[in-house]
Design a protein around this motif. Structure first.
Motif, PDB file in Angstrom:
ATOM      1  N   LEU A   1      92.574   7.367   5.524  1.00  0.00           N
ATOM      2  CA  LEU A   1      92.409   7.866   4.141  1.00  0.00           C
ATOM      3  C   LEU A   1      91.565   8.699   3.834  1.00  0.00           C
ATOM      4  O   LEU A   1      90.484   8.587   4.323  1.00  0.00           O
ATOM      5  N   GLN A   2      91.829   9.784   3.100  1.00  0.00           N
ATOM      6  CA  GLN A   2      90.457  10.720   2.842  1.00  0.00           C
ATOM      7  C   GLN A   2      90.298  10.611   1.121  1.00  0.00           C
ATOM      8  O   GLN A   2      91.149  10.828   0.545  1.00  0.00           O
ATOM      9  N   ILE A   3      89.128  10.124   0.928  1.00  0.00           N
ATOM     10  CA  ILE A   3      88.732   9.983  -0.461  1.00  0.00           C
ATOM     11  C   ILE A   3      87.534  10.836  -0.890  1.00  0.00           C
ATOM     12  O   ILE A   3      86.511  10.628  -0.096  1.00  0.00           O
ATOM     13  N   ALA A   4      87.940  11.850  -1.762  1.00  0.00           N
ATOM     14  CA  ALA A   4      86.715  13.026  -1.879  1.00  0.00           C
ATOM     15  C   ALA A   4      85.881  12.396  -3.288  1.00  0.00           C
ATOM     16  O   ALA A   4      86.722  11.925  -4.188  1.00  0.00           O
ATOM     17  N   GLY A   5      84.755  12.720  -3.387  1.00  0.00           N
ATOM     18  CA  GLY A   5      84.025  12.636  -4.596  1.00  0.00           C
ATOM     19  C   GLY A   5      82.608  13.490  -4.558  1.00  0.00           C
ATOM     20  O   GLY A   5      82.573  14.393  -3.832  1.00  0.00           O
ATOM     21  N   ASP A   6      81.884  13.273  -5.334  1.00  0.00           N
ATOM     22  CA  ASP A   6      80.667  14.176  -5.379  1.00  0.00           C
ATOM     23  C   ASP A   6      79.362  12.998  -5.527  1.00  0.00           C
ATOM     24  O   ASP A   6      79.459  12.256  -6.505  1.00  0.00           O
ATOM     25  N   ILE A   7      78.299  13.462  -5.046  1.00  0.00           N
ATOM     26  CA  ILE A   7      77.113  13.004  -5.435  1.00  0.00           C
ATOM     27  C   ILE A   7      76.370  14.125  -6.115  1.00  0.00           C
ATOM     28  O   ILE A   7      76.071  15.088  -5.611  1.00  0.00           O
ATOM     29  N   ILE A   8      75.878  13.449  -7.371  1.00  0.00           N
ATOM     30  CA  ILE A   8      75.114  14.628  -8.093  1.00  0.00           C
ATOM     31  C   ILE A   8      73.857  14.010  -8.461  1.00  0.00           C
ATOM     32  O   ILE A   8      73.637  12.792  -8.740  1.00  0.00           O
ATOM     33  N   LEU A   9      72.725  14.904  -8.085  1.00  0.00           N
ATOM     34  CA  LEU A   9      71.152  14.468  -8.107  1.00  0.00           C
ATOM     35  C   LEU A   9      70.690  15.416  -9.342  1.00  0.00           C
ATOM     36  O   LEU A   9      70.855  16.488  -8.965  1.00  0.00           O
ATOM     37  N   ILE A  10      70.342  14.773 -10.365  1.00  0.00           N
ATOM     38  CA  ILE A  10      69.872  15.558 -11.547  1.00  0.00           C
ATOM     39  C   ILE A  10      68.193  15.437 -11.487  1.00  0.00           C
ATOM     40  O   ILE A  10      68.032  14.310 -12.018  1.00  0.00           O
ATOM     41  N   PHE A  11      67.653  16.381 -11.130  1.00  0.00           N
ATOM     42  CA  PHE A  11      66.165  16.295 -11.329  1.00  0.00           C
ATOM     43  C   PHE A  11      65.321  16.822 -12.604  1.00  0.00           C
ATOM     44  O   PHE A  11      66.086  17.635 -13.305  1.00  0.00           O
ATOM     45  N   LYS A  12      64.767  15.963 -13.174  1.00  0.00           N
ATOM     46  CA  LYS A  12      63.984  16.517 -14.400  1.00  0.00           C
ATOM     47  C   LYS A  12      63.056  17.553 -13.965  1.00  0.00           C
ATOM     48  O   LYS A  12      62.823  17.872 -12.778  1.00  0.00           O
ATOM     49  N   VAL A  13      62.659  18.231 -15.245  1.00  0.00           N
ATOM     50  CA  VAL A  13      61.845  19.485 -15.090  1.00  0.00           C
ATOM     51  C   VAL A  13      60.552  19.297 -13.950  1.00  0.00           C
ATOM     52  O   VAL A  13      59.854  18.425 -14.381  1.00  0.00           O
ATOM     53  N   GLY A  14      60.354  20.157 -13.054  1.00  0.00           N
ATOM     54  CA  GLY A  14      59.561  20.074 -12.278  1.00  0.00           C
ATOM     55  C   GLY A  14      59.666  19.380 -11.047  1.00  0.00           C
ATOM     56  O   GLY A  14      59.080  19.358 -10.019  1.00  0.00           O
ATOM     57  N   SER A  15      60.481  18.245 -11.171  1.00  0.00           N
ATOM     58  CA  SER A  15      60.727  17.349 -10.043  1.00  0.00           C
ATOM     59  C   SER A  15      61.574  17.787  -8.537  1.00  0.00           C
ATOM     60  O   SER A  15      61.090  17.527  -7.613  1.00  0.00           O
ATOM     61  N   PHE A  16      62.391  18.818  -8.791  1.00  0.00           N
ATOM     62  CA  PHE A  16      62.926  19.579  -7.816  1.00  0.00           C
ATOM     63  C   PHE A  16      62.061  20.202  -7.089  1.00  0.00           C
ATOM     64  O   PHE A  16      62.198  20.413  -5.837  1.00  0.00           O
ATOM     65  N   ASP A  17      61.298  21.067  -7.827  1.00  0.00           N
ATOM     66  CA  ASP A  17      60.049  21.854  -7.254  1.00  0.00           C
ATOM     67  C   ASP A  17      59.143  20.964  -6.412  1.00  0.00           C
ATOM     68  O   ASP A  17      58.628  21.360  -5.457  1.00  0.00           O
ATOM     69  N   ALA A  18      58.796  19.668  -7.052  1.00  0.00           N
ATOM     70  CA  ALA A  18      58.061  18.688  -6.261  1.00  0.00           C
ATOM     71  C   ALA A  18      58.695  18.469  -4.920  1.00  0.00           C
ATOM     72  O   ALA A  18      57.985  18.135  -4.070  1.00  0.00           O
ATOM     73  N   MET A  19      60.006  18.201  -4.859  1.00  0.00           N
ATOM     74  CA  MET A  19      60.695  17.733  -3.685  1.00  0.00           C
ATOM     75  C   MET A  19      60.479  18.924  -2.870  1.00  0.00           C
ATOM     76  O   MET A  19      60.446  18.844  -1.617  1.00  0.00           O
ATOM     77  N   LEU A  20      60.945  20.125  -3.167  1.00  0.00           N
ATOM     78  CA  LEU A  20      60.923  21.498  -2.102  1.00  0.00           C
ATOM     79  C   LEU A  20      59.439  21.772  -1.800  1.00  0.00           C
ATOM     80  O   LEU A  20      59.252  22.130  -0.449  1.00  0.00           O
ATOM     81  N   LYS A  21      58.385  21.188  -2.509  1.00  0.00           N
ATOM     82  CA  LYS A  21      56.724  21.349  -2.013  1.00  0.00           C
ATOM     83  C   LYS A  21      56.898  20.437  -0.839  1.00  0.00           C
ATOM     84  O   LYS A  21      56.167  20.623   0.401  1.00  0.00           O
ATOM     85  N   ALA A  22      57.327  18.972  -1.027  1.00  0.00           N
ATOM     86  CA  ALA A  22      57.367  18.176   0.150  1.00  0.00           C
ATOM     87  C   ALA A  22      57.834  18.615   1.228  1.00  0.00           C
ATOM     88  O   ALA A  22      57.626  18.418   2.148  1.00  0.00           O
TER      89      ALA A  22
END
Length: 216
Positions: free
Chosen positions: A173-194
């Motif tokens: 069986l092929q079951i498709a979905g999505d993982i969505i990560l919503i980062f608060k302001v500044g948090s995604f930049d912090a992850m990219l810095k890491a």
């Protein structure tokens, strides 16, 4: 924000490691081979999320498991399925069939468990591989159309939305979905810095991938 090729490759690798570990846990739970794969990832702005989900799910009723995270970076992680696909997944995992009186409660409980495993796998991979501490809330379940799901939470216009298309393969069986990560302001930049710090040594840059990102 535009990601570099290296950033995209590392983020996809980290998510794949996380879903790979989640698949291992699910395999042990159900005693049947299950494969989770992330064909592609995409970075969106909050205004782009609604049309993207509407295009992808074409007006389907959706089942969503949410998990809040905080620490080195903070936001919300979500696992989204069309409700029909979610019901199919639950049937395979539990042997419950459509029409069973308790299917709804079984479905919610099962999806919460699956969502918790998958989302913790992904966020745990980001946390461990980037050596960043994160804490998690208990998962919650929401069902509805795209507009209802987006109305049920406040989304800062300056947040960053990281979408990873997810494919479950169970017993052909092929079951498709999505993982969505919503980062608060500044948090995604912090992850990219890491991520940038993970490449700071000359030896690691020459190798093309930090040693701790490699796995077999």
């Amino acid at each position: 924000m535009n990601l570099t090729v290296d950033q995209i490759d590392i983020l996809q690798e980290l998510v794949n490691i996380g879903v790979g570990r989640a698949a291992g846990v699910l395999n042990e739970m159900i005693g049947s081979p299950i494969c989770l794969r992330i064909p592609y990832i995409k970075l969106l702005s909050p205004p782009e999320l609604r049309p993207e989900l509407k295009k992808r799910f074409n007006g389907d009723l959706l089942s969503t498991v949410r998990l809040n995270f905080s620490g080195a970076f903070s936001g919300t992680a979500e696992l989204i399925f069309p409700t029909e696909s979610a019901s199919t997944l639950v049937e395979v995992l539990t042997d419950e069939v459509v029409g069973t009186p308790d299917l709804d409660s079984v479905k919610i409980g099962t999806l919460l468990e699956v969502g918790n495993i998958v989302l913790n796998g992904v966020m745990g991979s980001l946390s461990n591989m980037l050596a960043q501490h994160l804490e998690y809330s208990l998962p919650t379940y929401v069902e509805g159309m795209v507009d209802r799901l987006l109305m049920s939470k406040e989304l800062d216009a300056n947040a960053s939305v990281f979408l990873a298309h997810t494919r479950f393969t169970i017993e052909q069986l092929q079951i498709a979905g999505d993982i969505i990560l919503i980062f608060k302001v500044g948090s995604f930049d912090a992850m990219l810095k890491a991520i940038e710090l993970a490449f700071e040594s000359d030896d690691e840059r020459d190798s093309g991938c930090p040693e701790r990102f490699r796995y077999s």
